[in-house]
Design a protein around this motif. Sequence first.
Motif, PDB file in Angstrom:
ATOM      1  N   PRO A   1      37.842  74.943  65.640  1.00 21.89           N
ATOM      2  CA  PRO A   1      37.553  76.146  64.666  1.00 21.89           C
ATOM      3  C   PRO A   1      36.154  76.294  64.471  1.00 21.89           C
ATOM      4  CG  PRO A   1      39.061  74.607  64.012  1.00 21.89           C
ATOM      5  CD  PRO A   1      38.627  73.979  65.132  1.00 21.89           C
ATOM      6  N   LYS A   2      35.809  77.473  64.106  1.00 23.35           N
ATOM      7  CA  LYS A   2      34.267  77.642  63.844  1.00 23.35           C
ATOM      8  C   LYS A   2      33.514  76.940  62.747  1.00 23.35           C
ATOM      9  CE  LYS A   2      30.997  81.748  63.018  1.00 23.35           C
ATOM     10  NZ  LYS A   2      31.269  83.248  62.221  1.00 23.35           N
ATOM     11  N   ALA A   3      33.954  76.840  61.993  1.00 28.24           N
ATOM     12  CA  ALA A   3      33.513  76.055  60.561  1.00 28.24           C
ATOM     13  C   ALA A   3      33.189  74.536  61.129  1.00 28.24           C
ATOM     14  CB  ALA A   3      34.432  75.724  59.339  1.00 28.24           C
ATOM     15  N   GLU A   4      34.203  73.912  61.852  1.00 32.63           N
ATOM     16  CA  GLU A   4      33.935  72.533  62.384  1.00 32.63           C
ATOM     17  C   GLU A   4      32.739  72.610  63.468  1.00 32.63           C
ATOM     18  OE1 GLU A   4      37.662  71.043  63.172  1.00 32.63           O
ATOM     19  OE2 GLU A   4      38.360  71.090  61.155  1.00 32.63           O
ATOM     20  N   ARG A   5      32.867  73.692  64.216  1.00 33.08           N
ATOM     21  CA  ARG A   5      31.787  73.805  65.257  1.00 33.08           C
ATOM     22  C   ARG A   5      30.569  73.773  64.918  1.00 33.08           C
ATOM     23  NH1 ARG A   5      34.897  77.889  67.574  1.00 33.08           N
ATOM     24  NH2 ARG A   5      33.103  79.265  67.510  1.00 33.08           N
ATOM     25  N   GLU A   6      30.292  74.615  63.716  1.00 34.62           N
ATOM     26  CA  GLU A   6      29.063  74.761  63.211  1.00 34.62           C
ATOM     27  C   GLU A   6      28.483  73.493  62.445  1.00 34.62           C
ATOM     28  OE1 GLU A   6      29.661  78.330  60.544  1.00 34.62           O
ATOM     29  OE2 GLU A   6      29.266  79.852  62.229  1.00 34.62           O
ATOM     30  N   GLN A   7      29.547  72.728  61.803  1.00 36.26           N
ATOM     31  CA  GLN A   7      29.035  71.317  60.969  1.00 36.26           C
ATOM     32  C   GLN A   7      28.601  70.444  62.281  1.00 36.26           C
ATOM     33  OE1 GLN A   7      32.864  70.343  59.194  1.00 36.26           O
ATOM     34  NE2 GLN A   7      31.829  70.599  57.335  1.00 36.26           N
ATOM     35  N   ILE A   8      29.206  70.500  63.368  1.00 38.05           N
ATOM     36  CA  ILE A   8      28.518  69.570  64.475  1.00 38.05           C
ATOM     37  C   ILE A   8      27.226  70.002  65.031  1.00 38.05           C
ATOM     38  CG2 ILE A   8      28.975  68.518  66.872  1.00 38.05           C
ATOM     39  CD1 ILE A   8      31.987  68.751  65.979  1.00 38.05           C
ATOM     40  N   LEU A   9      27.267  71.313  65.272  1.00 36.38           N
ATOM     41  CA  LEU A   9      25.842  71.825  65.534  1.00 36.38           C
ATOM     42  C   LEU A   9      24.922  71.682  64.648  1.00 36.38           C
ATOM     43  CD1 LEU A   9      27.154  75.486  67.198  1.00 36.38           C
ATOM     44  CD2 LEU A   9      26.255  73.533  68.639  1.00 36.38           C
ATOM     45  N   ALA A  10      25.195  71.836  63.566  1.00 34.06           N
ATOM     46  CA  ALA A  10      24.156  71.625  62.441  1.00 34.06           C
ATOM     47  C   ALA A  10      23.600  70.324  62.518  1.00 34.06           C
ATOM     48  CB  ALA A  10      24.398  71.768  61.086  1.00 34.06           C
ATOM     49  N   TYR A  11      24.556  69.120  62.579  1.00 35.12           N
ATOM     50  CA  TYR A  11      24.155  67.807  62.696  1.00 35.12           C
ATOM     51  C   TYR A  11      23.479  67.373  63.935  1.00 35.12           C
ATOM     52  CZ  TYR A  11      25.165  62.779  62.696  1.00 35.12           C
ATOM     53  OH  TYR A  11      25.158  61.279  62.547  1.00 35.12           O
ATOM     54  N   LEU A  12      23.815  67.959  64.986  1.00 36.65           N
ATOM     55  CA  LEU A  12      23.220  67.660  66.390  1.00 36.65           C
ATOM     56  C   LEU A  12      21.691  68.337  66.102  1.00 36.65           C
ATOM     57  CD1 LEU A  12      26.120  68.278  69.030  1.00 36.65           C
ATOM     58  CD2 LEU A  12      25.202  66.265  68.000  1.00 36.65           C
ATOM     59  N   ARG A  13      21.371  69.525  65.719  1.00 37.18           N
ATOM     60  CA  ARG A  13      20.230  70.077  65.862  1.00 37.18           C
ATOM     61  C   ARG A  13      19.271  69.589  65.042  1.00 37.18           C
ATOM     62  NH1 ARG A  13      23.072  76.143  66.197  1.00 37.18           N
ATOM     63  NH2 ARG A  13      23.413  75.997  68.608  1.00 37.18           N
ATOM     64  N   SER A  14      19.787  68.733  63.938  1.00 38.41           N
ATOM     65  CA  SER A  14      18.951  68.459  63.009  1.00 38.41           C
ATOM     66  C   SER A  14      18.787  66.786  63.320  1.00 38.41           C
ATOM     67  CB  SER A  14      19.486  68.210  61.395  1.00 38.41           C
ATOM     68  OG  SER A  14      20.635  67.588  61.482  1.00 38.41           O
ATOM     69  N   ARG A  15      19.531  66.236  64.450  1.00 31.30           N
ATOM     70  CA  ARG A  15      19.316  65.011  64.938  1.00 31.30           C
ATOM     71  C   ARG A  15      19.920  64.019  63.785  1.00 31.30           C
ATOM     72  NH1 ARG A  15      16.960  64.820  69.644  1.00 31.30           N
ATOM     73  NH2 ARG A  15      16.886  62.441  69.695  1.00 31.30           N
ATOM     74  N   GLY A  16      20.928  64.512  63.251  1.00 37.32           N
ATOM     75  CA  GLY A  16      21.642  63.567  61.956  1.00 37.32           C
ATOM     76  C   GLY A  16      21.428  63.761  60.860  1.00 37.32           C
ATOM     77  N   THR A  17      20.377  64.669  60.520  1.00 38.48           N
ATOM     78  CA  THR A  17      19.841  64.632  59.256  1.00 38.48           C
ATOM     79  C   THR A  17      20.700  65.716  58.017  1.00 38.48           C
ATOM     80  OG1 THR A  17      18.052  66.191  59.741  1.00 38.48           O
ATOM     81  CG2 THR A  17      17.664  63.756  59.646  1.00 38.48           C
ATOM     82  N   ASP A  18      21.303  66.789  58.821  1.00 35.21           N
ATOM     83  CA  ASP A  18      21.790  67.846  58.180  1.00 35.21           C
ATOM     84  C   ASP A  18      23.554  67.654  58.308  1.00 35.21           C
ATOM     85  OD1 ASP A  18      22.824  70.105  57.076  1.00 35.21           O
ATOM     86  OD2 ASP A  18      21.770  71.337  58.554  1.00 35.21           O
TER      87      ASP A  18
END
Length: 323
Positions: free
Chosen positions: A248-265
């Motif tokens: 689902p889009k919401a869960e994809r975006e959560q993981i993408l934000a986490y990865l792009r922030s290297r775990g801080t977001d």
Amino acid sequence: MKLADIYKNLRSDLREIERELESSIQAEHPDLNRSAIHLLEAGGKRMRPVFVLLAGKFGHYEVSRLKQVAVPLELIHMATLVHDDVIDDAATRRGRATVKAKWDNRVAMYAGDYLLARSLDIVSRVGDPRAHRVLSRAIFQMCKGEIEQIRDFYNPDQSLIRYFHRIRRKTALLMAISCELGALVSGAESPTVRRLRLYGYFVGMAFQITDDVLDLTGDEKTLGKPAGSDLRQGNLTLPVIYVLKRGPKAEREQILAYLRSRGTDGSLPVILEGIRRSEGIDCAHRLARRYLDKALSMLEDLPEGEPKESLRLIAEFVARRSY
């Protein structure tokens, strides 16, 4: 079903290999000696020595010769674990403090290097140059796999093919050559050696996929380390890649934000809960089962008996394990 039950017919030979492992890691430097002993005392499933011994039963079984490959293979496995803990900044493994946590990164790196050097020294006693070539090529591929894993940390643009290449080098290869070398040094026939190598490879792929699922779905008490350790370190496994591709889009975006922030977001517990609810977990289980079915098919033409049955039971354990 427990591995101890499967291993029962090998109990005395495994004790001999355990004694050989203890003897082989003795070092003059106190920290090196203590850290190596600490690793050995952490235990483990000893699947690689077991594969060597069981494969050896399809040829001329002689434990004094088989241990010359069983011990080095387990030492190589231990070396990769201690190096992984440095790279991952891991504090615990199997419920115990890692070498890097108990001492420091320098001691951990030298301990891993020492175990690797000891493994090469021991395997040099095997007179068959084919065994040396198999092992040296495998070490090269394993190092390549580790470099690829580091390169891909926190990288959301990974395909499943890339993931399969990585776990082949990281886990499946060492299990494959454990079966291959056990059969090779015992003088088994070439078709048998090939079938056992493929069996080990397919079991290794299933083992790592299952391990990756358990990292996401297990608990710290069972795993001996915090749940979600892979994702926390930026290592994307099959269920995570699946959600990124098809979730689902919401869960994809959560993981993408986490990865792009290297775990801080973002909240890792929330992300993990979303992955657990996803079809990625079922997809991983199905793929692991397919690899195990392939492993079992490699056993079909082998002689009936306790070694073949033990290999079948190990494959079934991998499919059902919770640790």
